[in-house]
Enzyme design. Structure first.
Site, PDB file in Angstrom:
ATOM      1  NE  ARG A 205       0.671  11.497  -2.101  1.00 32.13           N
ATOM      2  CZ  ARG A 205      -0.472  11.884  -1.552  1.00 32.13           C
ATOM      3  NH1 ARG A 205      -1.452  11.015  -1.373  1.00 32.13           N
ATOM      4  NH2 ARG A 205      -0.652  13.142  -1.173  1.00 32.13           N
ATOM      5  CG  ASP A 206       0.933   1.062  -1.393  1.00 33.35           C
ATOM      6  OD1 ASP A 206       0.697   0.326  -0.415  1.00 33.35           O
ATOM      7  OD2 ASP A 206       1.425   0.642  -2.456  1.00 33.35           O
ATOM      8  CB  ILE A 207       5.478   2.097  -4.184  1.00 29.10           C
ATOM      9  CG1 ILE A 207       6.437   2.583  -5.257  1.00 29.10           C
ATOM     10  CG2 ILE A 207       5.333   0.583  -4.204  1.00 29.10           C
ATOM     11  CD1 ILE A 207       7.876   2.167  -5.008  1.00 29.10           C
TER      12      ILE A 207
ATOM     13  CG  ASN B 160      -3.311  -6.943   4.412  1.00 25.85           C
ATOM     14  OD1 ASN B 160      -4.490  -7.234   4.527  1.00 25.85           O
ATOM     15  ND2 ASN B 160      -2.862  -6.160   3.443  1.00 25.85           N
TER      16      ASN B 160
ATOM     17  CB  VAL C 220       6.059  -4.630   3.836  1.00 22.57           C
ATOM     18  CG1 VAL C 220       7.124  -3.876   4.620  1.00 22.57           C
ATOM     19  CG2 VAL C 220       6.243  -4.401   2.331  1.00 22.57           C
TER      20      VAL C 220
ATOM     21  CG  HIS D  58       2.009  -1.900   6.236  1.00 17.00           C
ATOM     22  ND1 HIS D  58       2.887  -2.929   6.457  1.00 17.00           N
ATOM     23  CD2 HIS D  58       1.206  -2.298   5.232  1.00 17.00           C
ATOM     24  CE1 HIS D  58       2.620  -3.925   5.613  1.00 17.00           C
ATOM     25  NE2 HIS D  58       1.598  -3.569   4.870  1.00 17.00           N
TER      26      HIS D  58
ATOM     27  CG  HIS E 163      -2.901  -1.021   3.459  1.00 18.95           C
ATOM     28  ND1 HIS E 163      -2.256  -1.035   2.236  1.00 18.95           N
ATOM     29  CD2 HIS E 163      -2.410  -2.086   4.140  1.00 18.95           C
ATOM     30  CE1 HIS E 163      -1.424  -2.064   2.181  1.00 18.95           C
ATOM     31  NE2 HIS E 163      -1.500  -2.726   3.319  1.00 18.95           N
TER      32      HIS E 163
HETATM   33  P1  5GP Z   1       0.885  -5.615   2.675  1.00 17.31           P
HETATM   34  O1  5GP Z   1       0.361  -6.624   1.710  1.00 17.31           O
HETATM   35  O2  5GP Z   1       2.163  -6.076   3.348  1.00 17.31           O
HETATM   36  O3  5GP Z   1      -0.163  -5.184   3.650  1.00 17.31           O
HETATM   37  O4  5GP Z   1       1.181  -4.345   1.805  1.00 17.31           O
HETATM   38  C1  5GP Z   1       2.447  -3.823   1.558  1.00 17.31           C
HETATM   39  C2  5GP Z   1       2.242  -2.546   0.781  1.00 17.31           C
HETATM   40  O5  5GP Z   1       3.474  -1.841   0.753  1.00 17.31           O
HETATM   41  C3  5GP Z   1       1.823  -2.771  -0.667  1.00 17.31           C
HETATM   42  O6  5GP Z   1       0.602  -2.077  -0.906  1.00 17.31           O
HETATM   43  C4  5GP Z   1       2.982  -2.210  -1.475  1.00 17.31           C
HETATM   44  O7  5GP Z   1       2.562  -1.576  -2.666  1.00 17.31           O
HETATM   45  C5  5GP Z   1       3.633  -1.250  -0.513  1.00 17.31           C
HETATM   46  N1  5GP Z   1       5.063  -1.084  -0.683  1.00 17.31           N
HETATM   47  C6  5GP Z   1       5.992  -2.081  -0.776  1.00 17.31           C
HETATM   48  N2  5GP Z   1       7.231  -1.583  -0.914  1.00 17.31           N
HETATM   49  C7  5GP Z   1       7.091  -0.226  -0.909  1.00 17.31           C
HETATM   50  C8  5GP Z   1       8.027   0.851  -1.008  1.00 17.31           C
HETATM   51  O8  5GP Z   1       9.249   0.669  -1.134  1.00 17.31           O
HETATM   52  N3  5GP Z   1       7.520   2.097  -0.958  1.00 17.31           N
HETATM   53  C9  5GP Z   1       6.182   2.345  -0.820  1.00 17.31           C
HETATM   54  N4  5GP Z   1       5.789   3.612  -0.787  1.00 17.31           N
HETATM   55  N5  5GP Z   1       5.264   1.351  -0.713  1.00 17.31           N
HETATM   56  C10 5GP Z   1       5.720   0.087  -0.758  1.00 17.31           C
END
Ligand code: 5GP
Ligand code: ZN
Length: 115
Positions: free
Chosen positions: A30-32, A88, A97, A101, A103
């Site tokens: 799950r996303d944080i 992304n 990150v 990944h 979503h």
């Molecule tokens: P991006 O913008 O890189 O596609 O999205 C990164 C996602 O990773 C964000 O939705 C953010 O909330 C999630 N995220 C970042 N750090 C962590 C973490 O330590 N644990 C979890 N579960 N999600 C994370």
């Protein structure tokens, strides 16, 4: 694999996360900071920074990231109501990150694009 990568650490269990699925190639958790009632991240178990770093040798891995969405969507109860899959890549997409990944977002009606 990088020592500082938060998603590598989640995959290995070094950092906690609410994992919903794991197999030999991918892990989902799950996303944080969820943007919808269902917000799952599906990541390769091996470190791949972004889609820019996927090679022909990663076709099975890339396919797995997509095919597990069916199982996770069913598990989360959004298979019928629907969901959105987002990757992304890079600055214009606001990738934060740099461990690839996917979503999986659902549980509410969504507009397109999300902005
Ligand atoms: P991006 O913008 O890189 O596609 O999205 C990164 C996602 O990773 C964000 O939705 C953010 O909330 C999630 N995220 C970042 N750090 C962590 C973490 O330590 N644990 C979890 N579960 N999600 C994370
Ligand atoms: Zn990583």
């Amino acid at each position: 694999m990088t020592n500082e990568c938060v998603f590598c650490k989640i995959v290995s269990g070094e950092l906690p996360a609410d994992k919903v699925y794991q197999d030999d190639m991918v892990t989902a958790f799950r996303d944080i900071n969820p943007v919808a009632p269902t917000h799952i991240l599906i990541v390769p178990n091996q470190h791949v920074a972004s889609t820019n770093d996927l090679t022909d040798a990663d076709e099975q891995l890339a396919g797995r990231m997509l095919t597990v969405t069916r199982k996770i969507a069913q598990q989360e109860g959004v298979a019928e109501s629907g969901y959105r899959l987002i990757i992304n890549t890079g600055p214009d997409a606001n990738q934060v990150v740099f461990h690839l990944h996917l979503h999986l977002i659902g549980g509410q009606k969504m507009r397109y694009p999300m902005g």
